[in-house]
Every structure is written in structure tokens, then in C-alpha cells.
Design an enzyme around this catalytic site. Structure first.
Site, PDB file in Angstrom:
ATOM      1  N   GLY A 150     -27.086 -12.168  28.666  1.00  0.00           N
ATOM      2  CA  GLY A 150     -26.205 -11.576  29.676  1.00  0.00           C
ATOM      3  C   GLY A 150     -26.969 -10.746  30.686  1.00  0.00           C
ATOM      4  N   CYS A 184     -28.611 -19.175  35.867  1.00  0.00           N
ATOM      5  CA  CYS A 184     -28.363 -18.601  34.551  1.00  0.00           C
ATOM      6  C   CYS A 184     -26.991 -19.013  34.050  1.00  0.00           C
ATOM      7  CB  CYS A 184     -28.456 -17.083  34.571  1.00  0.00           C
ATOM      8  SG  CYS A 184     -28.153 -16.418  32.926  1.00  0.00           S
TER       9      CYS A 184
END
Ligand SMILES: Cc1cc2nc3c(=O)[nH]c(=O)nc-3n(C[C@H](O)[C@H](O)[C@H](O)COP(=O)(O)OP(=O)(O)OC[C@H]3O[C@@H](n4cnc5c(N)ncnc54)[C@H](O)[C@@H]3O)c2cc1C
Ligand SMILES: Cc1cc2nc3c(=O)[nH]c(=O)nc-3n(C[C@H](O)[C@H](O)[C@H](O)COP(=O)(O)OP(=O)(O)OC[C@H]3O[C@@H](n4cnc5c(N)ncnc54)[C@H](O)[C@@H]3O)c2cc1C
Ligand SMILES: Cc1cc2nc3c(=O)[nH]c(=O)nc-3n(C[C@H](O)[C@H](O)[C@H](O)COP(=O)(O)O)c2cc1C
Ligand SMILES: Cc1cc2nc3c(=O)[nH]c(=O)nc-3n(C[C@H](O)[C@H](O)[C@H](O)COP(=O)(O)O)c2cc1C
Ligand code: FES
Ligand code: FES
Lengths: 279, 323, 323, 279
Positions: free
Chosen positions: C84, C142
Site C-alpha cells: 500500500g 502499482c
């Protein structure tokens, strides 16, 4: 019929030239293997996913008997990459996961009056001991020409010498036997053979097998080669091990590993096995 | 289906039966296409009636001789293959293989591959008369041939058309096997569903490549090949989960399964059944082990039947999702 | 760049230097973003000047605390992660990390991530004054955050816009790191090239998932995560090769490298340099081993320099290709 | 400062309950490890890609000296899954790939007049022997409450008994010591402790650590827990091992593995470690 077995390792011996001999308890396989056949083998590991993932093909080098019955098979291997390095770690008490016997072996006529010339290069020797033993049992005329880089690499030589047969060795560095390649050794016998009654059985590096095949073709001598090809399954389902023969593509695992040299198409078969042996 | 279903008391106590559309399977474990030959090769190892079913090697209209040698390459926890769909052809299969299979006691799913919609239809029609063939699995996702295969699998409209056409020419259960090499798998899954597919099989292999660094040449004669094996399992589980959320038809999960735990991941993610591929090569008995493992799991978890596990993944609120 | 380049006689005899656009690297081995911290963590193990360079953990405009615990899961020959993007933020990096790196003797590539085009631009502007930062690597790929990231990376037009905007606000070499989770990577690579990128880095991780079969819950708090490690190497090699054929700007190869042989595959496939990621975790010295292995290879193959290897894959005529 | 070493295995002992003790030559690590620190460890393999890929975190259980100097570390492990099964195969002569020492250990005051209560469940015992030894060396008052499923699982018990300290054992099946859980053992001492001068050090399964933390919080007893979290690197670069504390997310490998129980947020930290230990 092939067997799937977890075979205990009874003996592990190391030889010069990164060669290892493993003797494993596998009576079903031992009882049913013909000369030129092989097994798929891996060292039994403790992880749920084997690494390397695929088993490796290994010729059945020899068969040991216990109280007259076949009980153990011998595997003779040279450490090349991941798979053979893994197998070479096997110690007595470890288990090999085996599948075999596999493939079609060498073919010969049991009748006499024939001459059998076995030509082996390096670890190719592993595929031809059973053949030599069988032929000698039948009282046939057998010659071995065995080449390696150097004398210390001539692993298993005594096993042939024991058979009371004609053995010529060649080494690239001249440290034992003739100085040169197996083809040089072959030349020595070449003028004396009768093309009509002689058969060649060849196992070794591809350039060597190709050279011998060429010589055989020139004089129309019958010639069988045992090829090494990358295999995923070993029993004909992955279709990964195909080689080219004049007839069509053929699976090395089920149609081979022994092929008639005269029908083998080297150029197109290369990609299958050129990376199997280290450069 | 055979009457031998009750033969194995060790798994008999757990109810492993599942349904994939109208097809009843005695357990959720099938062998994947291209890794199980035509079934015959495995009969030396075990009775095929142990399996939920198996998928044949991909069948084309004409026999195919396949790609030039240099067809496989091992990779970390996986392998690349470019077999080029060598197969005996649909007629050869019907003539030479099907009779030998006899009543093998399990579902035979014919994996089929055409170079055109018409070829797909013709193959389906040829197989239609044979009740021994329980269903069809359309391979519109093979990365290793230049015509057909992935051309259909990378275009949702083509996907729809080929599935619709075959749907119109067969009454057998119709599964469609998708390519994972796309940005959004759900688009293709929905196209199949709308066109009348009974189930979605996924995944086929991921396109990959390996290079011989000494010769500076591709390891495979086809240059690229399909990656399979344990390495791809996490990718496959995710695609199965995503697809199961997106369509109502059942999903058949495939990719890197070599243990009952792997199979459970797919079932929990939403697969109604699973297929085992590459693991058949290095462990021909793997399917039986997975079936036994599923039965053990049911007993341990006191599940009345494995079907109750399908799609039971719990996702907490606020967790991210397919971002 | 430091004057320590000549320090290592064991690799000194082989010329390992390469160019990635205008950037000269002493060797083609970089550490990949997210696997090398901010470089500082590895100084206890070796002198950073041994490396061709390294990429920082992805820097966002504001510090980010990252995903909830349950961030990693091992898989066969790989791992899933959903960190994250925990990071100190671009200002924190400039304030707390950059001074500590000092003259570390190698190229520091700042991997950056924005939630909007404007954020990307702002981050680039903040880094512009610092000569210690040799270049930028835009992470538009990502898979683990809901805004930014992959939203750019899965839309060629967005890709073009973000690259063009950053190009207008930095004079530093600009690399763009692409997502492999797309049907056709070349579309994105060409968008980057047209927008003025100096190099394409690929691959980032593949989206995957793993399930706890006892709890029937995702192993990762984020449900899905990015797959990295040796398992993905064949997929990455193929994408690098395909991209190197499609664009003129250099390609930086990433994915599953843990051995010089792996690095060689990427170079031969067309990568001008490579990055090592996951392998840093299980072998912090892996980069040095790869560098030494490349030098050995050059000597064995009598290559005057590793740069002569780039893109030298030989493909025979008639071989299939990206079908 | 952490060391990267290929450490030869000097001794491997098996104990009931799938527990294994490995003694490995690693003098640099042995010389610099503080109580509560750990190493990342893998069995050195012969394949180029390790399987499992990642090393496993293991507490340094004990340190052996040779001629007065620290020379070997002892690792005590329980076989759970792939990683520990692999490590448990280690034999003398094999090597472990080690990285360590890592993490921050336990904290305590050297001053006297304090009471130290160590609570260990199962293999959690591996993290607390160095602490007990150090505290006893300082002449402090140390108690151990050590719980396991059954008496035979109480591995390492003698190492504590040797320290001439108070040891209470609990077993779930009542086969040794108190019948019950460590919390039951703790209750036995609970009325006698002085919250102001006592510290708890806890390592074991999460439900147990959570239960002990709750008891400590009720009476405001200072309490340190050593948590087990999945780790990819062990040295702070992967950011994979985060747990939740009241301050923020924290890395178990560099900020931990020892945390102040009072600041630890169990609910949000669960996902990190709930699958580390088998159910
Ligand atoms: C029927 C048959 C019988 C056989 N019998 C025997 C026998 O009796 N004894 C025996 O020893 N062998 C035998 N072999 C060969 C054996 O099966 C193995 O294939 C062989 O030893 C190599 O396997 P490996 O796992 O050791 O190497 P692999 O790991 O498969 O590697 C092969 C080579 O490729 C190299 N390599 C890996 N990646 C790359 C890359 N990217 N670029 C360039 N090179 C790379 C490796 O370093 C190695 O040199 C037989 C084979 C067959 C088909
Ligand atoms: C700081 C620290 C110190 C430690 N010290 C020690 C010590 O001293 N001694 C010690 O023994 N341990 C110690 N540990 C724990 C150790 O590091 C291992 O994590 C632990 O033993 C499990 O690792 P493994 O590889 O054996 O199991 P893994 O392979 O990681 O598996 C863990 C469990 O998950 C299961 N599993 C796998 N896949 C699934 C799935 N899909 N669904 C459900 N379950 C699944 C496995 O079967 C297994 O039960 C420590 C950990 C930390 C963080
Ligand atoms: C050697 C090989 C051949 C394959 N042939 C086919 C095929 O003919 N048709 C098909 O749909 N899939 C084919 N596949 C794909 C598998 O059925 C399966 O989808 C894929 O391998 C992923 O599963 P796995 O990881 O368990 O192998 C083949 C796979 C392999 C490895
Ligand atoms: C734990 C972890 C964190 C990562 N963080 C980032 C990141 O912040 N930015 C980025 O561009 N890539 C990130 N990556 C991707 C890697 O840089 C690399 O592209 C990918 O892992 C593939 O390479 P590998 O197989 O060598 O690991 C991360 C990878 C891992 C495993
Ligand atoms: S090795 Fe699989 S078919 Fe020959
Ligand atoms: S384990 Fe990698 S940061 Fe803690």
C-alpha cells in the site's frame, strides 16, 4: 507398463568428473527394464513443490539382483544443472521418486554371426551397459569404443572390461587409451567391419552421435542412436520431447529414446536437446 | 458415468460431488487438456473412474503435427510449452481413441480448437453423436498457434461469435477456456455467458519466454510459449475469483494446482470444479492425492459436502478490491 | 557518480558499463523500487557504489502509512505483496534520507507515485533541485492502491498525459514503469515514448491472490497483491523483448532476477539495464553476485563489453512470433 | 549491525512435538545478540532458487561459547510448514544462510528490587531463554510460567531450571505441572505481585499473548510481547511485517519483534500473523 515408486537409496558413490552412481531399491522396475530404457527420477523432497519441478530422465545403468531376483537399479549420472545436482545429493536412506521403465530400448537379433559395436561418449556410457551385458550373455561379438575428455572421466569402464569383450578407449587429452575422439577409435576398427553384419549402438553428445551416424551412413552400416531430449513427463502425454525423423515428429520418450540413425533428421531435432548437455 | 462411484470408501464418507451447469461430477477434480493425453496413457497408473473428469488434448479438424522440436523449458516452479497443438484430429480421436476409452467411468470433455468459426462448428458437429463425450471445452486461448486460438480469445466480439456459433450446433455442455493474457478477463467471460456458454474454464497458460544465454537463442522453437505450473497459481486464483464475481455461469479453476490446499483456494474463490495440468507430469498420481485431500478437509471442517465451500471467500468491508 | 568506480579489480577487467538514455551506469544492475528501502538499509552489507544504481521506495506527495497488516504472502518461487505504498513522502525523503545517502557513488533513481497528474508533477518539481537524484521513475503501475497507480497504467491516453506533464517539469532522465497486467504492453510503451520518456522500466508486479483455506479469507488485507520473484521471470522476459522491439527508447528489465544468468536473459532480450527486486530480501548480496557473474560471462564469451550483448537475441526465420 | 553468514551446522537434536534444536557456528552473531533478537535463516540448498523462497525468522535461543568467546548460536524450532520443515532437515556439515542479529529485544532495568515474570507458550519459549539468563546473571528475581499442550512438548525446560529460578509449568492435558493454560499459571502468582515493580515478558500463540496482555492491562502491569509476523526480509526494507500500535503501523522486524503490550492494537495486527502458526 511403468511403475511409480518411492525407491529407497541403498548406495551412493561419487566418481571423478562429477559422476555419481546411485543404487536404489526398485524391484518392479529392475525386473522389467530392457537395455536402453530409462526412468524419470527426482530426489524426494520435504517441500510440497519439488524444485526443480520436473523429474529428470536417467538411463538404467545396471540391475542388481538379490537371491537371484532383480532388486535394485543403478543410475549413473553426471552433474550438469539443477536436476542432476539435486539427484547427486541423494544419500542412503533418502528416497527417489521414480517412474519407469520408459521408452523403447535398443533392438538386435538374437541370432549369432553378427558384430555389435557400441560407441559411447562421456555419460552416454550409462545407456549401454545393459545392452553389452545382454549381448555378451547371448555369446555375441561385442566391441566398445568409449571416449571421454580424460582418463579419469571414463567412469564405469571396469564394468565393461569384466564382460570379457573388446574395449577401446579414447581421451581428448591422451591421458588414457587413444589420443583423440571416439570417431578416431572407430576408424581403427572401421576397415575390419562387415557392413552387412554389423550394428552400431551410439550414445553420447550430439556432435559425436552425428559424426558416427554419418560414418555409418557412408558405409550403410545399421546404426541406432540413443538421444537426450528435454522431457517433462517421460510417458507420452506432454508432447514436449519431439524430435524429427524422416517419417514425422516422434516423441523421444515413447518412440525413442533409441532411433534409427538413418531416419533421424538432426538439423530439425537440435532445438530439443542442444541445451540438455552443458556446453 | 459409471456405477463404480461408490468404490472408494476412504473418500466415500465425504460428499465431493459438484455440478458444473447440468453436468454432475463425482468430485471437482478434472485433468486439464494437454496434460493427460487422451486419458489412455494414465490407465496404467489408476482407474480413470476416480476422477471427476478429464479434458482431452486439444482436437483440431485435421491432425496437426505440432511445433518444431524445442517445445518445453522448465522455469522456476513452472514450465513453458509451445507444443503447437500436435493432435490426432477430431476424426482420429473418434476412430482411434474413443473406442479404447470405452466406458471409462468418468466425464470425457473434448477440448477443441478451430482456425475459424466454421472449423469450431464442424468439430462440435463431429463429436455430437458420441455420448461418451460429456462436453466440449472450446480452447480460444492457445498462445502457441498463429491462426485461431488466441485470436478469438483476445477479441470479445470474436469470442461471442465463436461461442454462439458452437452453441447453436451442440447440445452438449459447452465450456469456454479463456486466455489470461488480457487486461480485463470479465469482458470475455461475460461475452461467453451471453453467447450461451455453460461454464468458463480458466486459466490457460500465460505467455512467456526463456533464452539460452550461451547461444543467445530462444529456448523454444516457437520463441514464446505458455507458462504453467505452481508459479502461476496466485495469478489464476485471482482471475477465477474476479470472474466468479462477474458471471452467473460456473467457473472451472485451473492453474498451478498440485495439492488439495491449492484446489481449495480455487473452490473458495468461486470455482465449481478445478483442473490439474502440469502436476500430472511430475506426479501422475496427483489427482488422486488432491481428491483424498479434499475429502479429509471436508471431514476436518465438518462440511456436509465440498459444494458448500464454493465461493465462500469472506472479504471484510473496507478491503480494497480489484483496484 | 563517484570516483570509486575502479575499486573492484575482479570485475574491472570486463567493461560492464551501459547507457540508459543519457544516463551512464557503471554496470547494468540496479536495485528495484520497494525492495531496497532508501538505500541506507543496505549500507551495512556493502558499499552502494558497487551498483549501477538503485530505485527508492515509491515516493508520494504526502507520507503514506500503507495498507493494513497482512501485507505479504509467499507463493511458489515468488511472493505477493500489498504494502500500500507506505513511504516517508517526497519531502521526508529529501529532508531525512537524501542527506544520509550523501555521495553514495551510484545513481539514485527516485520512484514516484501520484494520485493525479498534478501530484506527479509536484513531486517531480520538488526533486528537481537535487543533483543527488539522478533520475525519476514514474510508477504508473502499482496494483495496490485505489487511486493513481494502475489507473494511469491501464489507460494509454492517461499514460501519455502523465508522462508528458512530468516531462515538461523535469530535466532529469525520466523512466516510466509499466504494469504488465495488460493485453498489449507495446501500446503503453509507445505512449510513453511519444510523451518523451527516456526509458521504460518493466515489469511491475502481476496481480495475484492467495487464500487461507482454513479461515476462508484472503491472505492479504488488500485481498489482491502483486506477484514478484523468480516465478514471473519468463513472463517479464517476454514483455521486455516485445517492448524492446516496439520502441526506440531503452528498456530497463525487471522481474524475478536472482542470478547473472537471469540478468543475461533480459539483456539479450533487449534490456539496456536490469533491476533486482525480491531477491534482495532473501539474499541481500544478490546484486554483487549478479555483477560478478556478468563480468565472468563477458570474459568467458570474450565480449569487449556487456553493452554488446544488448538485444542480440537471434531468432530464426520462420519462427512464430507474438501470435 | 547485522551479519550475513553461511553458518556450518555443528549439532542437530530432535525433541518430541516436532521440535528441533540447531547449533550453528556464527561467532559474529553470537557475540552481538541481545535477548529477544532473532535471525533470518534458511537451509543452504543446492538449487539456484531456494524453496521456500524466503528465509524464516527464528529467535536466538541460546549462545554457546568456546574458550570463553561466543561462538555458536542455538536455534529452537517447531516444524509448522515449508520453512521450518526445510530447516529441520539440517544435519551437521550442512550450512544455514543466516542474517542477524535483527530487531529490538526485550527491555529491562538493571537496577534491583524488580520482579520479572516471563510467560511462554509452546515454541514461544525460544525467545526468552537469553532474557532469563541475563536477568539471572544480574541477580534479579525471575519467574517463568511455561505452558504447552502436553508435558512432552515442554522443550527446553531444563535450561531454565538450571538457572535456579522459579518455574511453573502448565499443560492442557494435565500431564505435567498445572492442568490448564499459562493464564491459569499466571493467576497463581497474580495476587502476590506488585504491579509497580513487576514486568511481564510474553511470547507464544496470539490468543495467549492477548489474554496475558489483558490481565496485565487490568492491573497496569508493564508488559512486553514478542510477536510473530510473516517477514520477507527481516531488516526493514520490504515493509511487509507491519503491525498496528497506538502510534501507527510499526515494522515487527525493526521496531519489534518486542512491543509494549499496552500500545499494541491486536485487532488490526491480526492479519499479519494469524497464519504464521498452524491452527
Ligand atoms: C532418455 C534419456 C536418458 C538419460 N540418461 C542419463 C543418464 O543416465 N545419466 C545422466 O547423467 N544424464 C542422463 N540424461 C540427461 C539428464 O536427463 C539431464 O537432462 C541432464 O543431465 C541435464 O539436466 P540437469 O537438470 O542437470 O540440467 P538442467 O538444469 O536441465 O540444465 C541444463 C543445462 O542448461 C544450463 N542452463 C540453464 N538455464 C540456461 C540459460 N538460460 N541459458 C543457457 N544455459 C542454461 C544449465 O546450466 C545446464 O548446463 C538422459 C536424458 C535422456 C532424455
Ligand atoms: C521474530 C520471530 C521469531 C520467531 N522465532 C521462532 C523460533 O524461535 N522458533 C520457531 O519455531 N518459530 C519461530 N518463529 C516463527 C517462524 O518464523 C515461522 O514463521 C513459523 O514457524 C512458520 O513457518 P513455516 O515456514 O514452517 O510455515 P509456512 O510455510 O510459512 O506456513 C505457515 C502455516 O500456514 C499453512 N498454510 C500454507 N498455505 C495455506 C493456505 N492457503 N491456507 C491455510 N493455511 C496455509 C501451513 O500449512 C502452515 O501451517 C518466529 C517468528 C518471528 C517473526
Ligand atoms: C504441455 C502442455 C500442453 C497443453 N495443451 C493444451 C491444449 O491442447 N488445450 C488447452 O486448452 N490447454 C492446454 N494446456 C493448458 C492446460 O490445460 C492448463 O490450462 C494450464 O497448463 C494451466 O494449468 P497448470 O498450471 O495446472 O498446468 C497445455 C498445458 C501444457 C503444460
Ligand atoms: C515488497 C515490494 C514492494 C514494492 N514496492 C514498489 C514501489 O514502491 N514502486 C514500484 O515501482 N515498484 C515496487 N515494487 C515492484 C518491484 O520494484 C519490481 O518491479 C517487482 O517486484 C518485480 O521484480 P522482482 O521479481 O525482481 O521482485 C515492489 C515489489 C515488492 C516485492
Ligand atoms: S516427455 Fe512428455 S511426451 Fe515425451
Ligand atoms: S520483514 Fe521486511 S520490513 Fe520487516
Amino acid at each position: 507398463m511403468s511403475w511409480i515408486v518411492q525407491a529407497p537409496v541403498a548406495r551412493a558413490e561419487s566418481f571423478p568428473g562429477r559422476n555419481v552412481l546411485l543404487s536404489v531399491e526398485a524391484s518392479d522396475i529392475a525386473a522389467s527394464t530392457r537395455p536402453g530404457q530409462f526412468v524419470m527420477a527426482a530426489l524426494q523432497q520435504h517441500s510440497s513443490i519439488p524444485s526443480p519441478l520436473l523429474k529428470r530422465a536417467l538411463a538404467v545403468y545396471a540391475i542388481e539382483t538379490e537371491e537371484g531376483a532383480p532388486s535394485r537399479i543403478n543410475l549413473l549420472l553426471k552433474v550438469i544443472g539443477e536436476g542432476t545436482r539435486q539427484l547427486a545429493q541423494a544419500r542412503p536412506g533418502d528416497h527417489l521418486a521414480l517412474l519407469g521403465p520408459l521408452g523403447n530400448g535398443f533392438q538386435w537379433e538374437a541370432s549369432g554371426g553378427k558384430s555389435h559395436l557400441i560407441v559411447a561418449g562421456g555419460i552416454g556410457i550409462a545407456s549401454v551397459l545393459l545392452l553389452a551385458q545382454q549381448l555378451r550373455n547371448e555369446g555375441q561379438d561385442v566391441h566398445l569404443i568409449y571416449g571421454a575428455r580424460s582418463g579419469r572421466d571414463l567412469v564405469g569402464l571396469e564394468d565393461f572390461q569384466k564382460l570379457d569383450m573388446d574395449v577401446i578407449t579414447t581421451t581428448e587429452d591422451g591421458s588414457q587409451g587413444m589420443h583423440g575422439l571416439v570417431t578416431d577409435g572407430l576408424q581403427q576398427l572401421w576397415s575390419r567391419i562387415d557392413p552387412g553384419t554389423t550394428t552400431l549402438y551410439v550414445c553420447g553428445p550430439n556432435p559425436m552421435m552425428q559424426a558416427v551416424s554419418r560414418l555409418a551412413a557412408e558405409r550403410s552400416v545399421s546404426c541406432q542412436i540413443s538421444v537426450e531430449v528435454k522431457m517433462a513427463c517421460g510417458f507420452g502425454v506432454c508432447l514436449g520431447c519431439s524430435v524429427k525423423t524422416r517419417d514425422s515428429y516422434r516423441l523421444a520418450c515413447t518412440h525413442g529414446p533409441v532411433f534409427d540413425a538413418g531416419r533421424f533428421v538432426w538439423e530439425e531435432s537440435q532445438a530439443s536437446f542442444e541445451t540438455v548437455r552443458a556446453p | 458415468m459409471s456405477s463404480k462411484t461408490e468404490k472408494h470408501p476412504e473418500t466415500g464418507t465425504a460428499d465431493l460431488s459438484v455440478e458444473v451447469g447440468s453436468l454432475q461430477l463425482k468430485n471437482p477434480v478434472l485433468a486439464a487438456s494437454g496434460t493427460f493425453g487422451y486419458g489412455l496413457e494414465f490407465q496404467q497408473f489408476f482407474d480413470l473412474d476416480r476422477l471427476g473428469g478429464f479434458c482431452t488434448k486439444g482436437l483440431s479438424l485435421q491432425p496437426m503435427k505440432g511445433a518444431a522440436p524445442g517445445r518445453i523449458q522448465e522455469t522456476p516452479a513452472g514450465m513453458l510449452n509451445a507444443i503447437g497443438l500436435e493432435n490426432v484430429g477430431v476424426d482420429g480421436f473418434i476412430r482411434d481413441k474413443l473406442p479404447l476409452l470405452g466406458d471409462c467411468g468418468t466425464h470425457v470433455i473434448a477440448n477443441v480448437l478451430g482456425k475459424s468459426i466454421q472449423e469450431f462448428v464442424t468439430i462440435a458437429e463431429r463429436l455430437e453423436p458420441y455420448p461418451e463425450v460429456s462436453g466440449l471445452e472450446l480452447n480460444i486461448s492457445c498462445p502457441n498457434i498463429s491462426e485461431g486460438g488466441i485470436h478469438f480469445g483476445h477479441d470479445p466480439e470474436m469470442t461471442f461469435q465463436v461461442v454462439q456459433a458452437v452453441r447453436g450446433s451442440t447440445r452438449k455442455p459447452l465450456w469456454v477456456k479463456l486466455s489470461p493474457n488480457v487486461t480485463d478477463i470479465t469482458v470475455f467471460a461475460r461475452a461467453c455467458e451471453e453467447a450461451g456458454a455453460d461454464a468458463i474454464s480458466l486459466v490457460n497458460t500465460f505467455v512467456g519466454m526463456s533464452i539460452d544465454v550461451h547461444k543467445r537463442r530462444p529456448m523454444l522453437s516457437n520463441v514464446t510459449g505458455g507458462l504453467s505450473g505452481p508459479a502461476i497459481r496466485p495469478l489464476a486464483v485471482r482471475l477465477v475469483h474476479q470472474t466468479a464475481q462477474a458471471v452467473r455461469v460456473p467457473v472451472v479453476g485451473i492453474g498451478g494446482i498440485s495439492h488439495s490446499r491449492d484446489a481449495l483456494e480455487f473452490l473458495i474463490a468461486g470455482a465449481s470444479a478445478i483442473q490439474i495440468g502440469t502436476a500430472n507430469f511430475y506426479d501422475p498420481l496427483v489427482s488422486l492425492k488432491v481428491i483424498d485431500g479434499l475429502a479429509d478437509y471436508c471431514r476436518q471442517q465438518k462440511l456436509p459436502g465440498i459444494r458448500h465451500l464454493i465461493g465462500t471467500l469472506q472479504i471484510r468491508e473496507g478491503q480494497f478490491f480489484y483496484t
